[in-house]
Design an enzyme around this catalytic site. Structure first.
Site, PDB file in Angstrom:
ATOM      1  N   SER A  95       0.825  -1.215   0.000  1.00  0.00           N
ATOM      2  CA  SER A  95       0.000   0.000   0.000  1.00  0.00           C
ATOM      3  C   SER A  95       0.855   1.259   0.000  1.00  0.00           C
ATOM      4  O   SER A  95       0.479   2.271  -0.593  1.00  0.00           O
ATOM      5  CB  SER A  95      -0.971  -0.005   1.174  1.00  0.00           C
ATOM      6  OG  SER A  95      -0.284   0.052   2.396  1.00  0.00           O
ATOM      7  N   SER A  96       2.029   1.206   0.617  1.00  0.00           N
ATOM      8  CA  SER A  96       2.900   2.388   0.628  1.00  0.00           C
ATOM      9  C   SER A  96       3.344   2.747  -0.796  1.00  0.00           C
ATOM     10  O   SER A  96       3.490   3.924  -1.125  1.00  0.00           O
ATOM     11  CB  SER A  96       4.118   2.161   1.521  1.00  0.00           C
ATOM     12  OG  SER A  96       4.837   1.020   1.095  1.00  0.00           O
ATOM     13  N   ALA A  98       1.552   1.779  -3.581  1.00  0.00           N
ATOM     14  CA  ALA A  98       0.318   2.117  -4.302  1.00  0.00           C
ATOM     15  C   ALA A  98      -0.068   3.574  -4.067  1.00  0.00           C
ATOM     16  O   ALA A  98      -0.587   4.237  -4.962  1.00  0.00           O
ATOM     17  CB  ALA A  98      -0.805   1.188  -3.871  1.00  0.00           C
ATOM     18  N   VAL A 120       5.065 -13.178 -12.726  1.00  0.00           N
ATOM     19  CA  VAL A 120       5.188 -11.996 -13.574  1.00  0.00           C
ATOM     20  C   VAL A 120       4.313 -10.900 -12.992  1.00  0.00           C
ATOM     21  O   VAL A 120       3.172 -11.123 -12.603  1.00  0.00           O
ATOM     22  CB  VAL A 120       4.800 -12.300 -15.034  1.00  0.00           C
ATOM     23  CG1 VAL A 120       4.656 -11.019 -15.843  1.00  0.00           C
ATOM     24  CG2 VAL A 120       5.845 -13.192 -15.675  1.00  0.00           C
ATOM     25  N   LEU A 121       4.878  -9.709 -12.916  1.00  0.00           N
ATOM     26  CA  LEU A 121       4.188  -8.532 -12.395  1.00  0.00           C
ATOM     27  C   LEU A 121       3.871  -7.604 -13.555  1.00  0.00           C
ATOM     28  O   LEU A 121       4.684  -7.453 -14.470  1.00  0.00           O
ATOM     29  CB  LEU A 121       5.080  -7.815 -11.372  1.00  0.00           C
ATOM     30  CG  LEU A 121       5.580  -8.693 -10.224  1.00  0.00           C
ATOM     31  CD1 LEU A 121       6.682  -7.986  -9.447  1.00  0.00           C
ATOM     32  CD2 LEU A 121       4.431  -9.090  -9.323  1.00  0.00           C
ATOM     33  N   GLU A 122       2.699  -7.018 -13.532  1.00  0.00           N
ATOM     34  CA  GLU A 122       2.273  -6.089 -14.577  1.00  0.00           C
ATOM     35  C   GLU A 122       2.240  -4.700 -13.950  1.00  0.00           C
ATOM     36  O   GLU A 122       1.213  -4.251 -13.457  1.00  0.00           O
ATOM     37  CB  GLU A 122       0.894  -6.496 -15.091  1.00  0.00           C
ATOM     38  CG  GLU A 122       0.880  -7.905 -15.659  1.00  0.00           C
ATOM     39  CD  GLU A 122      -0.471  -8.583 -15.548  1.00  0.00           C
ATOM     40  OE1 GLU A 122      -1.308  -8.152 -14.724  1.00  0.00           O
ATOM     41  OE2 GLU A 122      -0.693  -9.543 -16.285  1.00  0.00           O
ATOM     42  N   TYR A 155      -2.532 -26.560 -11.911  1.00  0.00           N
ATOM     43  CA  TYR A 155      -1.827 -25.914 -13.023  1.00  0.00           C
ATOM     44  C   TYR A 155      -0.751 -26.818 -13.620  1.00  0.00           C
ATOM     45  O   TYR A 155      -0.575 -26.861 -14.841  1.00  0.00           O
ATOM     46  CB  TYR A 155      -1.217 -24.593 -12.540  1.00  0.00           C
ATOM     47  CG  TYR A 155      -0.872 -23.661 -13.663  1.00  0.00           C
ATOM     48  CD1 TYR A 155      -1.843 -22.841 -14.224  1.00  0.00           C
ATOM     49  CD2 TYR A 155       0.422 -23.589 -14.159  1.00  0.00           C
ATOM     50  CE1 TYR A 155      -1.538 -21.989 -15.266  1.00  0.00           C
ATOM     51  CE2 TYR A 155       0.739 -22.728 -15.197  1.00  0.00           C
ATOM     52  CZ  TYR A 155      -0.247 -21.933 -15.749  1.00  0.00           C
ATOM     53  OH  TYR A 155       0.063 -21.090 -16.789  1.00  0.00           O
TER      54      TYR A 155
END
Length: 177
Positions: A95-96, A98, A120-122, A155
């Site tokens: 949150s810090s 964001a 993977v981060l977007e 998966y």
């Protein structure tokens, strides 16, 4: 469930485990196409994604990546996650960060039972200032939920598990359902 490398006790909290940013980034190039028709075939959208992405950028531990305002970038976690068939995971941004405009996932918040690989981060910078990111910084937190019974189709057993075992950003794989 395994997290590799194992997190130190300082990274483990009440219901979450902090994860760090890896050193790989994919950016989007300026594109002359006015739009990409997402209603077309999987092959077309995969081809267009490859056409608009730059090559992978790998940073040293002391380098910084500058995420410009209103930019989307693909990156990944430093940690590899191995999920059993009876557990689902979730990744949330800090949150810090964001509050400064950094979003770490557009759609890929869930980590499926049977998952194995780096996440993977977007990244999206929703602010009007450039954000500086560096490998190894705390970037998100994982939380886990136990399922009432093991997944019927984890998966790691699906024929079309596109990103199983990924240890680098994989743009897109085409599989017919």
């Amino acid at each position: 469930m395994f997290i590799i490398p194992s997190p130190s006790t300082e990274l483990i909290h009440g219901v979450t485990v902090d994860v760090r940013l890896g050193n790989q980034f994919y950016t989007f190039r300026t594109n002359r196409n006015r739009y990409i028709d997402l209603s077309k075939s999987k092959h077309y959208t995969s081809m267009m994604l490859k056409k608009i992405m730059n090559k992978k950028k790998v940073l040293s531990d002391s380098d910084k990546f500058f995420l410009r305002p209103q930019s989307l970038v693909l990156a990944m976690t430093f940690e590899k996650i191995i999920m059993p068939n009876n557990l689902v995971g979730w990744i949330d941004g800090r949150s810090s960060l964001a509050r400064l405009g950094l979003m770490i996932h557009a759609t890929s918040q869930r980590i499926d039972p049977g998952w194995n690989g780096n996440i993977v981060l977007e990244f999206f910078n929703s602010s009007n200032v450039t954000l500086s990111l560096c490998p190894g910084m705390l970037i998100g937190a994982l939380s886990f939920e136990t399922l009432s019974s093991p997944s019927l189709r984890p998966y790691n057993t699906r024929r079309n598990s596109k990103y199983l075992g990924q240890n680098e950003v994989i743009l897109s794989k085409i599989y017919e359902d």
